[in-house]
Each structure stands twice: as structure tokens, then as C-alpha cells.
Design an enzyme around this catalytic site. Sequence first.
Site, PDB file in Angstrom:
ATOM      1  N   CYS A 351      -2.680 -59.247   4.624  1.00 30.34           N
ATOM      2  CA  CYS A 351      -2.337 -60.038   3.732  1.00 30.34           C
ATOM      3  C   CYS A 351      -3.557 -61.347   3.635  1.00 30.34           C
ATOM      4  CB  CYS A 351      -0.769 -60.787   3.574  1.00 30.34           C
ATOM      5  SG  CYS A 351       0.718 -59.477   4.205  1.00 30.34           S
ATOM      6  N   ARG A 380       1.297 -55.861  16.887  1.00 30.36           N
ATOM      7  CA  ARG A 380       2.211 -57.235  17.041  1.00 30.36           C
ATOM      8  C   ARG A 380       2.865 -56.764  18.437  1.00 30.36           C
ATOM      9  NH1 ARG A 380       5.188 -55.941  11.053  1.00 30.36           N
ATOM     10  NH2 ARG A 380       3.780 -56.350   9.765  1.00 30.36           N
ATOM     11  N   GLN A 398      -1.303 -50.017   8.964  1.00 29.59           N
ATOM     12  CA  GLN A 398      -0.931 -49.412   7.520  1.00 29.59           C
ATOM     13  C   GLN A 398      -1.678 -49.163   6.259  1.00 29.59           C
ATOM     14  OE1 GLN A 398       0.077 -53.836   7.010  1.00 29.59           O
ATOM     15  NE2 GLN A 398       2.111 -53.850   8.082  1.00 29.59           N
ATOM     16  N   ASP A 400      -1.859 -50.472   3.145  1.00 31.43           N
ATOM     17  CA  ASP A 400      -1.045 -51.195   3.267  1.00 31.43           C
ATOM     18  C   ASP A 400      -2.137 -52.084   1.414  1.00 31.43           C
ATOM     19  OD1 ASP A 400       0.086 -53.999   2.460  1.00 31.43           O
ATOM     20  OD2 ASP A 400      -1.264 -54.753   4.435  1.00 31.43           O
ATOM     21  N   HIS A 402      -2.478 -54.619  -1.704  1.00 37.32           N
ATOM     22  CA  HIS A 402      -2.357 -56.063  -2.347  1.00 37.32           C
ATOM     23  C   HIS A 402      -2.518 -55.776  -3.644  1.00 37.32           C
ATOM     24  CE1 HIS A 402      -1.998 -57.057   1.631  1.00 37.32           C
ATOM     25  NE2 HIS A 402      -0.098 -57.946   1.405  1.00 37.32           N
ATOM     26  N   LYS A 482      11.758 -59.043  -1.172  1.00 34.33           N
ATOM     27  CA  LYS A 482      10.872 -57.523  -0.987  1.00 34.33           C
ATOM     28  C   LYS A 482      12.000 -56.451  -1.532  1.00 34.33           C
ATOM     29  CE  LYS A 482      11.982 -57.153   3.644  1.00 34.33           C
ATOM     30  NZ  LYS A 482      11.581 -57.191   5.653  1.00 34.33           N
ATOM     31  N   HIS A 528       3.003 -57.398  -1.982  1.00 36.98           N
ATOM     32  CA  HIS A 528       2.991 -57.037  -1.056  1.00 36.98           C
ATOM     33  C   HIS A 528       3.091 -55.198  -1.189  1.00 36.98           C
ATOM     34  CE1 HIS A 528       2.138 -61.181   1.454  1.00 36.98           C
ATOM     35  NE2 HIS A 528       2.877 -61.208   0.218  1.00 36.98           N
TER      36      HIS A 528
END
Length: 660
Positions: A351, A380, A398, A400, A402, A482, A528
Site C-alpha cells: 500500500c 511477514r 499478492q 494486489d 489500489h 474492509k 485496497h
Amino acid sequence: MIKVSLPDGSVREYEDGASPFDVAKSISNSLAKKALAARVDGELRDLMRPLEGDASIEIVTANDADGLELIRHDAAHVLAQAVQELYPDAQVTIGPVIDDGFYYDFAREEPFSTEDFEKIEKKMREIVDADYPIIREVWAKEDAIETFKKIGEDYKAQIIDDIIPPGEPITVYKQGEWFDLCRGPHLPSTGKLPKAFKLMKLAGAYWRGDSKNEMLQRMYGTAWANEKDLKAHLTRLEEAEKRDHRKLATQLDLFHLDGLAAAGSIFWHPKGYQIWRQIESYMRRRLDAAGYEEIKTPQLMDSVQWEKSGHWGKYRENMFIVPDFIPEGDEGVEISVPEDAKLMALKPMNCPAHVEVFKQGQKSYRDLPLRLAEFGCCHRNEPHGALHGIMRVRQFTQDDAHIFCREDQIVEESIKFCRLLESVYRDFGFEDIAVKLSTRPDVRAGSDETWDRAEKGLQEAVDAAGLPCEIMPGEGAFYGPKLEFQLTDAIGRVWQCGTLQLDYVLPERLGAEYTAPDGSKQRPVMLHRAILGSMERFIGILIEEFSGAFPLWLSPVQVVVAAITDAANDYAEEAAEALRKAGLRVETDLRNEKINYKVREHSVQKVPIIAVVGGREAEDRTLALRRLGSNGQQMISLDDACVDLAQEALAPDLKVSSAE
């Protein structure tokens, strides 16, 4: 007299001191027989506990989720009582309810064995048959500590001393001569516990979850409302064992894990990475068509950036920290980190980096929405004990993205995302999707006003998308609420994959802005979003969903051309090359083995199509196709096979395009 309001809206009067059981009995004897507990003004309570005044009452039975949780809670207590009756040297510690069951941690010098389970289960059934009333008592803290110390229950005494504030009473539940510290509630008696329980496994667990403390013995069990549900659960476990992605990965040569070489990271083999590539290519096409722009951002970012975003203060323990300095000194000498060294961190999420891309150059309201996507590799610091195959890892990628948008675009963009997610899941064979809205957690960034706007915006979006939604209080991310999208697999397991999070906080913290129509500078709203979530985890889910037998478009090897005799080898090679040119992933099997052996071996490898060729097929330029799971075969010309199989092997989105 007290007044009791019932779920149907009716109100009844009872004598002072009446219990929920009295209420159930007044309604019907059958309800009283089924009753396990009650919700009193929304609070779950013991069935026999007297009412303190007027209240709304809802009777809980085994058919309710609360009832099943009570059953599992009581099964843990009955387990603890059974263990202590059989093994008086065992101390009990804690025994909570977990998904599908319960566990209890015991302190005992001699180790338990799974061979003890039969004897313990027999004793548990005897306790159920004894039908001991389960009685709630309130004790003073000091009396409780003294009592548990007297009977050698030092762990219970420590829990009371550490957790219960001075002067605050505690509750103890008795069943027969045995008792335990517990908040409750519980069933009215041990006889109300269905015998649909089974002990499952043993594990080690540190006291209070701290590796500096003593190691305890954890005994896991499962408990259900009836034998039918228990049997169904055990069947699901057996099926899940067969589908275990770690076993199938070894069988099919997809990947391997090495805890010594790279704990929590995956070594992808060619076949496994072929699946990855197909999924990634599919997702790229879907994102391109949906108006996303793909970017790539750094793995390592300065701690200053993480401090600005808020992750440093709220997520640092889960991040891999790297000092930014060049070590000096001889090889083999221990390296010390200078106090003034800058700190870097491997990104646990993408992000903040995406905000940095957004901030480059001037942005106008006309540029919004801006959809930035990345197959971002993240790290992580998960505990070793939490790692599980490729379902929970330390390094993951991910799908991912945005979406930076204006406030008036939130609903439209959210609907578009929901529609895209539903379509993608359908392409992978998942039709059963549940949606949950997670709201503000206790530890969070941003004002209550900001959270009010964010939660309202996401609720409006999910309503407009027509998706039924369950509210999950306190489960949101620290920067915003979320939506969580959960899919159900072939054996009924639920997986949480996709997310959509609405965030006003991060653009504010990192200084993202755009120019509004009136020339003023405004903050964009940041959505997100992920569909697959972790690529690794999603592939693990697919391995188990299909039990390794992937649909043709995902299968690492789509066709094996197997020759019956050496005389057919040349034609087998020619056929394989023609199929490859048609776009299929093809291998040949020219070994000097019987054809039934070859077919059996490739079936074990879950190859979708085996093309058998012999002298007749070579002469006729045909293939005898055998499909996985079918005993029959299809005769087809090589030319037709190239056309038909190539079309059949297309990814779902390409099939749609070609059909159009």
C-alpha cells in the site's frame, strides 16, 4: 413478578427468581427438554440461573450456533474431569473452544499417548451418563487462589492471581466432585452433553503461549450436536487428508518446502510454477480489461516511510527489519549495528509504495479513478509454529491493487470490483461466496468521524452491489473497514481470499492529493483490493479443491502422447509436436512399458488427457484419447485434436473472447 419478552414479541409474567428453564418449560415441555442455555438481554447465560428482573429471553438449543459452542465448551470440561480422574497427577490449565472442537492443556510429567484416547473417551461417556448437575458458584479471589493451591492446581491459582483484579469475585463451575475456574455459561448438567465427541490429536504448547514457560500437553477434540454431524465431520477430515496440498505437491512434483534453507518460503518446481504462470497470465488479462495499470515497487523501504504510513508503530513485530549500513571488519568477526544506522524493512504489504507512485506528478479529478495493480512480493515475520505448507508462509505474492478515487466514485468502483471478483471466482469453479464487513478495531488510525464515513461508504457499496453481508465488529484493518469475500470449496471448507478495504487514512498520512474542479487540493479515497489474496495460498486452495486434478487450462501437463510400441514412436513425436504448435503443454512417453502401465502412471500424476498411439493410429493419423477419470476412449484425427483440444484448453476468459 417479572416480565419476560419472547422472540415472537409476546410478554409473559413469572415469579421473582424464575430461571430461563422455567420460561422454556412454560412454553412447552419439548422446548425445556431441548434447552441448553438462554440469551438474557443479549447475554448468553446458564439455563438455571435466576433472572434478576424484567428481561428479553431467547432459548438456546443444540441447533443454534451458541448451543454448539456450549457443547464444545462442556466437552472440554468433561475431558478435563475425565483426565484428572484417570491421571490424578495431571494439572488442568485452560480449555477453550476452537473451530470444530476444543482443546485442553495439561501439566503432567509423564507424556500422554493417543493410545490413551480410548480410555479417556470411555471415562467421558461415564461422566455424561452420571448426569452431574453443573452448578455455578461465585467465590472471592483470595478463597479461590487458596482452594486451587490446596488441591495442587498451581496453574489455576496463577491465572486467578494474574488476571482477576483484587476484590473482584470469580465464577467456578462444579460437576460432581470436580470443579473448574470458568466464566461460563455451561449446560445444565453433564447428561445434556451429546456423546458425539472424539479426541483427535496431541501437541505441545507453552504455558500462556510464552516459549520461556513450561511446555504443556495439549489434547485436541471435536464435539458435535449429534452422531450424524460428528460422522460427517470425520468424513470431511478424511477427504481433506487425501487432498492435503503438501502431499499432492510431492506426488505431482509441484514444489517443496525446506524449513532449514528458507523457513516459510517456497521452492517452486517447473510444474508448480506452470500453474502459477497460467493464473498470473489470466489475472493480468482480467485486470487489463478492467482498466488497471500494472506497476512494480521496491521490496525494501526506509523505516521513515513505514513510520509515516503507521505500520512501524502498529505492525513492526511482523516486519523483517534490515539495518542500512556496510559492515566493516574481518570475515568471521561478529558484526555490530551502529546506533545511528538507518533501518529498512522488507515490505509486508504494497500500500504505501502505491501511494508513492500515485504522488508522482500532478493528479486532477479527471485522472480518477486510477487503478494501480501489482503482483507484489511481500514478507511477514510469521511465527514458525504458525507456518502451514503454502497456506501460511513468510514470503508471498499478492494480486494486489489500489484504486484511488473521489468520494462520489466509491460505490461505482466497489460494485465494479465485486462484479470482477465474482466473475474470477466462477472461472475457477467457485460459486458459493459469502461477504463479511469488518468494522473498526480497538487499535486504529484516524478519527471516529473518518471511520464513520468509511464504514458508511463501504456499506452503501455492498448494498448497491446486492451482496448479502454479515457485520464483523472490530475486525477491520487499523487504517480502514474492509469487505472479506469467503468461498466454499468442494468439501465444504470456507476460505477467506478476496478483500476490499476503504481507506481515508493512508492518503492523509502520506500526503496524496489531487486537484478538484474548483482548483483546491483534495485527498483521494484509497480502495485496497485483492481477489485471490496470496497467490501461494490460492494455489494451495486449488490443489485441494481439485485434489490435484486441475482443469485442462490450469494443468501443468495437458496431454501425454504415449506410444504402444516402438514402431509408433516417430508418430508419437510428430503428434506431440503438432499439439504443442496448437498451444498445448505436451509430453511424450516412449518407454518400453506396457500401455496399461503408462496410462495408470500418468493417471496417478493427474494428467487430464492421454493420447495413445500405435501402428493403426500412425497409419490413420489419429489419436486414441483417454481422459482422466473415464474408462472409455475417443478416436479423433490428429488435425481435429489440435483444433478441438486447443480450444478446450483455453482459459475461461479466452474462451469467452474467442466465442464472441
